[in-house]
Scaffold this motif. Structure first.
Motif: not given
Length: 397
Positions: A12-13, A114, A118, A383, A386
């Protein structure tokens, strides 16, 4: 002739504060990269696009600045009372190494979101609406961070009206608490002030005796006075980063401070430890124009701070350096405290190249000296993308 295929890794960026980085779950990395060592470093270097002699990181996810050449690895916490273990890697742009010596305070803001997205935080602890408290173990420095993450309809709230100077668009506010951020053993020389002094002197060639506050809170930082170097404290990136002599001087000060703090044995070792310590210069409040064109009045701030990261003046302020600023400002007699007017204080607003930032720290005076119970600030995170990152399968496997 055969060529390696590419493998793909879930990633994920994310933007966190004024930084961006590639986030991974430990369990998603190739097996060889799930433990510290050359395989992990090689993988992260390739993901980011380093080392790049062109300094652009074109063939990777990095953005060719210290703020955008970052990686994060999260896993379920092995520490009692914590949700996740957070490991940060600062990737060098032009050299083949990953610096694991410190934290990134800006990306710390993205760790809670995150972790929730996640599935690394127990769902029973997450409110449908309101604020989720994510307990983070910062594995690089062995400290606890508490993230207060807004939730809306069972998901992380990312949009909002919180504005952070250095970030173009508003977002939801994430409040961070850095618990006991000062060093208490090991790497920082054994104390928040490794030398035992709130002000030291460094003998810098070409300058002479230079006053410095050497503090390890949030991240090891060397603070000096802007006026002693011929600066005003209102400088912007181009004023420093376009001056090779200035950058060399700051690197020399950083290296000498690192030796005095006990972080390295001699100044030659500084090149292999680019992420820490940071070096910053401070000045009393003065009006200036931020890089966005926004006017910052002297009355809006308590002091001016400019900080360098990975050899360049930062466009705003590193989150961990902000913790160091808050901590030093709270303790009478430091150069940061004196620039802010002296005395005891539990919060300040300082001016940086992109605008201003308010930070707080609760200092406690004990028999053995000052310590910081906690430091706090607000950031935001979002985010950006991703999916999967691709690397040749002979890298980090």
């Amino acid at each position: 002739m055969t060529h390696p295929a590419q493998i793909f890794i879930p990633a994920t960026y994310m933007r966190g504060g004024t930084s961006k980085g590639v986030f991974f779950r430990l369990q998603d990395l190739p097996e060889a990269a799930r433990k510290p060592g050359p395989a992990r470093d090689a993988l992260l270097l390739r993901v980011i696009g380093s080392p790049d002699p062109y300094g652009k990181q074109i063939d990777g996810m990095g953005g060719a600045t210290s703020s955008t050449s970052k990686t994060v690895i999260l896993s379920p916490s092995t520490r009692e009372g914590h949700d996740v273990d957070y490991l940060f890697g600062q990737v060098s742009i032009d050299r083949p190494f990953v610096d694991w010596s410190g934290n990134c305070g800006n990306l710390s803001a993205a760790v809670g979101p995150f972790a929730i997205r996640s599935g690394l935080v127990d769902a029973s602890r997450l409110p449908e609406n309101g604020t989720a408290v994510v307990r983070i173990w910062q594995a690089n420095i062995g400290k606890t961070i508490i993230a207060h993450v807004p939730m809306c309809n069972g998901a992380v709230q990312e949009t909002g009206d919180f504005e952070l100077d250095g970030v173009t668009f508003p977002a939801a506010e994430i409040r961070l608490e850095f618990m006991d951020p000062a060093a208490d053993d090991g790497d920082g020389g054994g104390a928040m002030f490794p030398t035992g002094n709130v002000v030291d002197e460094l003998d810098v060639p070409g300058i002479g005796r230079l006053k410095a506050t050497l503090i390890n809170a949030g991240i090891p930082t060397v603070f000096v006075e802007a006026a002693a170097l011929g600066y005003l404290g209102t400088e912007r990136q181009d004023d420093i980063n376009g001056d090779a002599r200035a950058l060399a001087l700051f690197e020399q000060i950083r290296a000498m401070g690192a030796v005095r703090m006990g972080l390295i044995g001699n100044i030659d070792e500084a090149a292999a430890r680019q992420h820490t310590p940071k070096v910053a210069f401070v000045a009393p409040p003065s009006g200036y124009t931020a890089s966005s064109g926004k006017a910052v009045a002297a009355g809006d701030i308590d002091l001016l701070v400019r900080a360098l990261s990975m050899g360049k003046l930062h466009h705003a302020m590193m989150g961990t350096a902000a913790v160091a600023i808050a901590s030093a400002a709270a303790i009478p007699g430091t150069l940061v405290n004196l620039a802010a007017g002296g005395g005891e204080r539990d919060d300040i607003r300082f001016g940086h190249p992109s605008g201003t930032l308010r930070v707080g720290a609760r200092a406690v005076r004990k028999e053995e000296g000052w310590t910081i119970a906690s430091a706090s600030m607000s950031r935001s995170a979002r985010v950006l993308m991703e999916g999967w990152v691709y690397v040749p399968d002979d890298i980090g496997t």
